[in-house]
Design a protein around this motif. Structure first.
Motif, PDB file in Angstrom:
ATOM      1  N   MET A 258     -53.574 -57.955  -3.139  1.00 27.27           N
ATOM      2  CA  MET A 258     -53.841 -58.369  -2.004  1.00 27.27           C
ATOM      3  C   MET A 258     -51.938 -58.485  -0.757  1.00 27.27           C
ATOM      4  N   THR A 259     -51.559 -57.081  -1.221  1.00 27.96           N
ATOM      5  CA  THR A 259     -50.037 -57.619  -0.677  1.00 27.96           C
ATOM      6  C   THR A 259     -49.880 -57.151   0.573  1.00 27.96           C
ATOM      7  N   GLU A 260     -48.809 -58.477   1.050  1.00 23.96           N
ATOM      8  CA  GLU A 260     -48.839 -58.116   2.360  1.00 23.96           C
ATOM      9  C   GLU A 260     -47.099 -57.915   2.450  1.00 23.96           C
ATOM     10  N   ASP A 261     -46.818 -56.937   3.632  1.00 27.66           N
ATOM     11  CA  ASP A 261     -45.676 -55.648   3.567  1.00 27.66           C
ATOM     12  C   ASP A 261     -44.961 -55.632   5.029  1.00 27.66           C
ATOM     13  N   SER A 262     -45.036 -56.675   6.042  1.00 20.16           N
ATOM     14  CA  SER A 262     -44.886 -56.702   7.266  1.00 20.16           C
ATOM     15  C   SER A 262     -45.852 -55.677   7.998  1.00 20.16           C
TER      16      SER A 262
END
Length: 180
Positions: A138-142
């Motif tokens: 689960m990647t946060e990319d703004s």
């Protein structure tokens, strides 16, 4: 003859399995017995990596690092190990990764319901692509916020080396959780 009746092995097994009282075993030796004792325990994944042990079965694992954390499940998992994973801290960078650990993969019976708080068209059912998937990322990319509060996974070893992960992945916008 007092009318003794012969009891077959299957019937004896059924009687023992349904026993509703203590069984005095005397000097009996049990062999090849597996007992899984669970924990009522809270484990924080507050570092860049967190290795989970088999002894922590039954624990709740809190994802608790804004820069993300990789949680690695026990190697060569045995049937019955189970964990609950919850998001406690929202990501501001990096990713939350659940790694199946050495010798393990996600079971193809795994599924995650992804729910988008802002757009019901972005709801999805996520499944491993094949029997070789070893991570859920689960990647946060703004732009695409993932792993929102309400993200909860149940993880259980359902066969030797096979983790079934099920749960709800709450997102904001069109963020994704990816099996690989």
């Amino acid at each position: 003859n007092m009318g003794t009746k012969r009891v077959g092995l299957a019937r004896m097994q059924a009687l023992i399995e349904n026993l509703k009282r203590e069984l005095a075993m005397g000097d009996t030796t049990l062999t090849n017995v597996q007992v899984q004792l669970g924990q009522d325990n809270l484990v924080e994944a507050s570092g860049a990596t967190k290795a989970i042990t088999a002894a922590e079965t039954g624990s709740v694992i809190e994802l608790h690092r804004a820069d993300g954390s990789t949680v690695t499940l026990p190697a060569n998992a045995t049937i019955g190990l189970r964990y609950t994973v919850v998001v406690r801290t929202l990501l501001t960078d990096g990713a939350y990764v659940i790694n199946t650990g050495t010798g393990n993969t996600f079971s193809t019976s795994s599924f995650v319901i992804q729910q988008d708080a802002t757009n019901s068209a972005h709801h999805a059912l996520l499944r491993p692509t094949d029997g070789a998937d070893v991570t859920l990322t689960m990647t946060e990319d703004s732009t695409d916020k993932v792993a929102q509060f309400g993200t909860v996974f149940e993880i259980e070893c359902v066969a030797a080396g096979k983790w079934r992960i099920t749960g709800n992945h709450h997102i904001d916008a069109s963020g994704t959780g990816v099996f690989a």
